[in-house]
Design an enzyme around this catalytic site. Structure first.
Site, PDB file in Angstrom:
ATOM      1  N   ASP A 111       0.839  -1.201   0.000  1.00  0.00           N
ATOM      2  CA  ASP A 111       0.000   0.000   0.000  1.00  0.00           C
ATOM      3  C   ASP A 111       0.876   1.254   0.000  1.00  0.00           C
ATOM      4  O   ASP A 111       1.974   1.246  -0.561  1.00  0.00           O
ATOM      5  CB  ASP A 111      -0.938  -0.050   1.226  1.00  0.00           C
ATOM      6  CG  ASP A 111      -2.277   0.602   0.959  1.00  0.00           C
ATOM      7  OD1 ASP A 111      -2.281   1.808   0.659  1.00  0.00           O
ATOM      8  OD2 ASP A 111      -3.310  -0.070   1.070  1.00  0.00           O
ATOM      9  N   HIS A 165      -3.968   6.407   2.828  1.00  0.00           N
ATOM     10  CA  HIS A 165      -4.595   5.152   2.408  1.00  0.00           C
ATOM     11  C   HIS A 165      -3.979   3.938   3.113  1.00  0.00           C
ATOM     12  O   HIS A 165      -4.689   3.075   3.643  1.00  0.00           O
ATOM     13  CB  HIS A 165      -4.421   5.051   0.887  1.00  0.00           C
ATOM     14  CG  HIS A 165      -5.215   3.970   0.217  1.00  0.00           C
ATOM     15  ND1 HIS A 165      -4.753   2.685   0.084  1.00  0.00           N
ATOM     16  CD2 HIS A 165      -6.435   3.992  -0.383  1.00  0.00           C
ATOM     17  CE1 HIS A 165      -5.660   1.960  -0.576  1.00  0.00           C
ATOM     18  NE2 HIS A 165      -6.689   2.732  -0.868  1.00  0.00           N
ATOM     19  N   SER A 194     -11.214  -0.675  -1.440  1.00  0.00           N
ATOM     20  CA  SER A 194      -9.950  -0.565  -0.700  1.00  0.00           C
ATOM     21  C   SER A 194     -10.159  -0.745   0.795  1.00  0.00           C
ATOM     22  O   SER A 194      -9.264  -1.191   1.496  1.00  0.00           O
ATOM     23  CB  SER A 194      -9.341   0.828  -0.891  1.00  0.00           C
ATOM     24  OG  SER A 194      -8.644   0.912  -2.089  1.00  0.00           O
TER      25      SER A 194
END
Ligand SMILES: *[C@@H]1O[C@H](CO)[C@@H](O)[C@H](O)[C@H]1NC(C)=O
Ligand SMILES: *[C@@H]1O[C@H](CO)[C@@H](O)[C@H](O)[C@H]1NC(C)=O
Ligand SMILES: *[C@@H]1O[C@H](CO)[C@@H](O)[C@H](O)[C@H]1NC(C)=O
Ligand SMILES: *[C@@H]1O[C@H](CO)[C@@H](O)[C@H](O)[C@H]1NC(C)=O
Ligand SMILES: *[C@@H]1O[C@H](CO)[C@@H](O)[C@H](O)[C@H]1NC(C)=O
Ligand SMILES: *[C@@H]1O[C@H](CO)[C@@H](O)[C@H](O)[C@H]1NC(C)=O
Ligand SMILES: *[C@@H]1O[C@H](CO)[C@@H](O)[C@H](O)[C@H]1NC(C)=O
Ligand SMILES: *[C@@H]1O[C@H](CO)[C@@H](O)[C@H](O)[C@H]1NC(C)=O
Ligand SMILES: *[C@@H]1O[C@H](CO)[C@@H](O)[C@H](O)[C@H]1NC(C)=O
Ligand SMILES: *[C@@H]1O[C@H](CO)[C@@H](O)[C@H](O)[C@H]1NC(C)=O
Length: 763
Positions: free
Chosen positions: A141, A214, A546
């Site tokens: 990620d 994220h 996600s």
């Protein structure tokens, strides 16, 4: 910088951007392009003592200047490098070179979810025992914000002895940023830097530190420690915790602001395998490709062989069918559903009507009275920009000053639309979903009083605005609402089947919470991503597949901690066959895109149900050999098999390979003619007590007959038994029809349920 930040936002918030783009044209220097080079490692001449020396020597023979960016050995065999076209042609002719592919860009696709999933009820099942601590989840990620309380290691025992990972240092990151919870942190930037030049460390952290938020969000969703009083501006207030609270986290930063390159992704997966993680979580993706062209599929195959479950997001390209990504059968593919929590903020109109919406706006500085409201499409400044979607600099200040502005949700990030309205002097904003965005209004941490409304409500509000020149409105913010009914519903953005790569494998596999999920965040970005927004938050609320993927990664880690000897396929089978497809009133889960019952093409086996998944009774197991037979059934050439599976494997010409016999926990049945008969064979492994299971089948289509042989299976402990299902279609159905059903084996309270997706596809 402003433009740069805008690109970031479009990727993260719009969530439609899951397509990989060949970067050939945006490559930075001297007409060189980065390539991933697959090599037949077994053909290395004996004169070389190590494959990496051989790879360098191959490269030396075609280029004076080219350097090896990465040597891959676990995820695939080969290396990556930047080459000119001439050098490329030379390289392709070298001994041992299987295939050379250009590097590609991939894009990035809680307080409430543990309770929603029932994890609070089984806390006692998962004491932070040594075993549960020993499960390690690797996140491919954007890195991590290590100071987040979600990575607090209080109470954790020593780091597992088989751990081979590291805490790499770099910009604002030292080895002391890792601890017994966050046990590893690495970064992979060579592919990114080959595209865009060296990282400017005043803009990006050249280290595992998260520039995007994220990665911190997904890592804390998987395994974040419990943090009391977590909220975003008071919204979603409560104790935030990950799914596998006792698991360890290792981050592999491969995403750098605007994209993640496949050469960096492969390097991250390669290292995660070498470091000995147990689960890999990948919340990013590209288009659905043949497996030999897809580097996530290739890396995941190797991970699977090492006993690592790879869980990936399905993508955010819904509700259009055929868009589901990350579909390799050795990957667990996760779609997104809503949870029972909402952030209502309704709009009240001058005509007395109210429409429900959702918002994470902090406070309410709208006047108490109704204020004028205008459609953005009627407030253009005439400079040719798309005013209806509130594109930046498109609105005339004299038309919007002091008013609420209704903008259509478009390709822009909602936060930027708010910025446009605010800078033109608007008081507030209503964001109306376009038809494709569907009926779920998503909540955002807007920078001005604003709410989102569904497509239908947006149309109704516009009708009022167009019919009343003196239209007025206000927005009422209602905070956090729990026990929303119905929930879950399939999120409209969640990518759906049928599977365009292998129609005979049903995808996605499962859905998990992915709408308005709160989790830890990076302090280097604002919750809105706007460069002009000075706010920094410990927790942020995001939506997307996600967010769904790390829920399943964390639940897989829980199952692994209770059943350490289970293969990735057994864990996935347990998650799938115990998933639920109905609400308490026995109605099928809804699809928010249509407000009608969803089908296996949208939710796969259904919504994840972790408590039942711990005791599935029976599981469908799969081995590397089964997947090799699957590749043979696809008629893959030995070259393509070697690219996927890193071995010189020859399919047996005497053997009858069939995709329908892959021991998958679901069924995708594709009828090729009006009268067709298709057989699937499966083998169940008993992982519970001895017992006699009886089969039952359901289908919503009368023209298909389903028969199972045998109909009763008696299992001793650990015993394996096979059965065959025959699907016969007798009456004519239209070409391209889709339908569905289910097959259940049950024994007392244990139900082992498989979804069936039927399609009629005539040549
Ligand atoms: C470096 O990390 C610390 C947290 O340890 C953070 O507070 C600080 O803002 C970071 N510095 C920069 C330049 O990002
Ligand atoms: C790095 O970014 C800073 C801030 O935008 C800029 O001032 C500087 O010139 C950049 N450095 C390089 C080498 O591009
Ligand atoms: C959380 O909030 C409650 C109520 O405001 C307070 O009593 C408690 O001490 C807080 N806990 C922490 C860890 O801050
Ligand atoms: C709409 O909301 C307002 C408050 O904003 C309330 O006074 C009114 O009763 C509501 N109307 C309906 C029809 O619910
Ligand atoms: C506002 O826009 C709508 C839709 O584009 C249009 O039908 C209407 O005529 C416009 N109204 C005014 C006053 O321009
Ligand atoms: C709109 O407001 C103006 C000025 O306040 C008034 O003259 C006009 O009659 C109103 N129009 C309608 C349709 O209510
Ligand atoms: C749902 O179905 C089950 C099993 O068929 C039945 O026992 C239960 O009563 C049903 N519940 C409702 C609310 O209809
Ligand atoms: C593979 O080839 C066989 C024999 O030509 C054919 O029957 C089969 O349909 C092919 N399978 C696929 C998945 O293309
Ligand atoms: C693969 O194996 C076959 C026989 O098993 C052999 O003939 C062939 O040369 C091998 N190919 C490579 C690339 O090693
Ligand atoms: C069935 O539909 C597909 C497109 O989905 C088309 O390619 C095919 O020709 C159709 N077959 C018949 C017999 O109509």
């Amino acid at each position: 910088m402003e433009k740069f930040m805008k690109d970031v936002l479009v990727i993260l918030f719009v969530f439609l951007s899951v397509h990989e783009v060949s970067l050939a044209r945006t490559q930075k220097s001297e007409n060189k392009i980065t390539y991933i080079v697959h090599v037949a490692k077994s053909t290395m001449p004996t004169s070389f003592s190590h494959h990496s020396i051989w790879y360098k020597s191959i490269l030396k023979s075609v280029s004076q200047s080219a350097e090896v960016l990465y040597t891959y050995d676990k995820a695939m065999h080969g290396f990556s490098t930047s080459l000119s076209d001439e050098e490329l042609q030379l390289l392709k002719r070298q001994h041992g070179i299987l295939k050379v592919t250009p590097d590609k860009k991939y894009k990035l696709h809680t307080t409430r979810t543990p309770e929603f999933l029932g994890l609070d009820k089984i806390a006692s099942l998962f004491p932070t025992t040594k075993k549960s601590n020993d499960v390690i989840v690797g996140l491919i990620d954007s890195g991590v914000w290590p100071e987040s309380k979600s990575f607090d290691d209080t109470g954790f025992g020593p780091i597992p002895r088989n751990w081979k990972g590291e805490c790499e240092t770099g910009t604002n990151f030292t080895t002391s940023n890792c601890n017994k919870k966050l046990i590893g942190a690495r970064f992979f930037s060579k592919g990114f830097e080959a595209f865009l030049g060296p990282i400017n460390e005043t803009i990006l952290y050249r280290s595992p530190r998260d520039d995007l938020g994220h990665g911190t969000h997904t890592a804390s969703t998987v395994a974040g420690s419990a943090v009391e009083n977590a909220s975003l501006f008071g919204y979603a207030d409560g104790t935030a915790r990950g799914m596998a609270i006792g698991a360890r986290v290792a981050v592999y930063k491969v995403c750098w602001k605007i994209f993640c390159s496949s050469s960096d992704i492969l390097a991250g997966i390669d290292q995660a395998i070498a470091d000995n993680v147990n689960i890999v979580s990948v919340s990013l993706g590209g288009s659905a490709d043949d497996y030999f062209k897809n580097h996530i599929a290739i890396g995941a195959f190797a991970a699977m062989e090492h006993g690592i479950l790879v869980s990936c997001s399905a993508g955010n390209s819904g509700p259009t069918p055929f868009r589901v990504g990350n579909v390799a059968p050795w990957i667990t593919t996760v779609g997104a559903g809503t949870i029972d929590r909402d952030f209502p903020a309704y709009i009240s109109l001058g005509n007395g009507k109210n429409y429900s919406g959702a918002s994470l706006y902090k406070g309410n500085d709208l006047p108490d009275t109704l204020v004028p409201i205008i459609y953005a499409g009627n407030a253009s400044n005439g400079e040719g920009k798309s005013a209806e979607i509130c594109d930046s600099g498109s609105l005339a200040p004299e038309k919007v000053a002091g008013k609420i502005v209704l903008c259509d949700r478009g390709v822009l990030a909602p936060i930027f639309q708010g910025d446009t309205v605010k800078s033109a002097g608007g008081l507030g904003m209503v964001l109306a979903n376009s038809k494709i965005d569907g009926e779920i209004p998503l909540a955002y941490a807007h920078i001005l009083p604003a709410t989102s409304v569904s497509f239908t409500d947006g149309e109704a509000i516009k009708n009022y605005l167009f019919s009343d020149p003196n239209s007025t409105a206000t927005i009422v913010f209602q905070g956090t609402k729990l026990k929303v009914d119905p929930s879950p519903v399939v999120a409209d953005f969640s990518s759906r089947g049928p599977n365009s790569v292998t129609p005979l494998i049903l995808k996605p596999d499962i859905i998990a919470p992915g709408v308005n999920i709160i989790a830890a965040y990076s302090k280097s970005v604002s919750p809105t991503f706007l460069a002009s927004d000075p706010r920094r938050v410990d927790f942020n609320i995001l939506s997307g597949t996600s967010m769904a993927c790390p829920h399943v990664s964390g639940l897989a880690a829980l199952i692994k901690s209770v059943h350490p000897d289970w293969s990735p396929a057994m864990i996935r089978s347990a998650l799938m066959t115990t998933a639920y497809t109905t609400y308490k009133n026995n109605q099928t889960l809804l699809d928010s895109a249509t407000n009608k019952p969803a089908t296996p093409f949208e939710f796969g086996a259904g919504h994840v149900n972790p408590i039942s998944a711990l005791n599935p009774g029976l599981v469908y197991d799969l081995t590397t050999d089964d997947y090799l037979s699957f590749l043979c059934a696809l008629n893959y050439s030995s070259l393509n098999i070697e690219i996927v599976a890193r071995r010189n494997y020859t399919c047996d010409p005497k053997k009858q390979y069939s995709v329908t016999n892959l021991n998958y926990p679901s069924f995708a049945v594709v009828f090729k003619s009006e009268h067709d008969e298709i057989k699937h064979t499966r083998t169940l492994t008993n992982v519970g007590a001895a017992g006699t299971y009886k089969v039952s089948v359901k289908s919503n289509v009368a023209s298909v007959k389903i028969s199972v042989e045998p109909e009763v299976l008696s299992f001793k402990k650990n015993e394996k038994k096979s059965y065959t299902v025959t699907f016969t279609t007798s009456r004519s159905e239209q070409n391209n029809t889709r339908s569905f059903g289910s097959l259940e084996w049950s024994h007392e309270k244990t139900v082992v349920r498989s979804p069936i997706g039927f399609s009629w596809k005539f040549d």
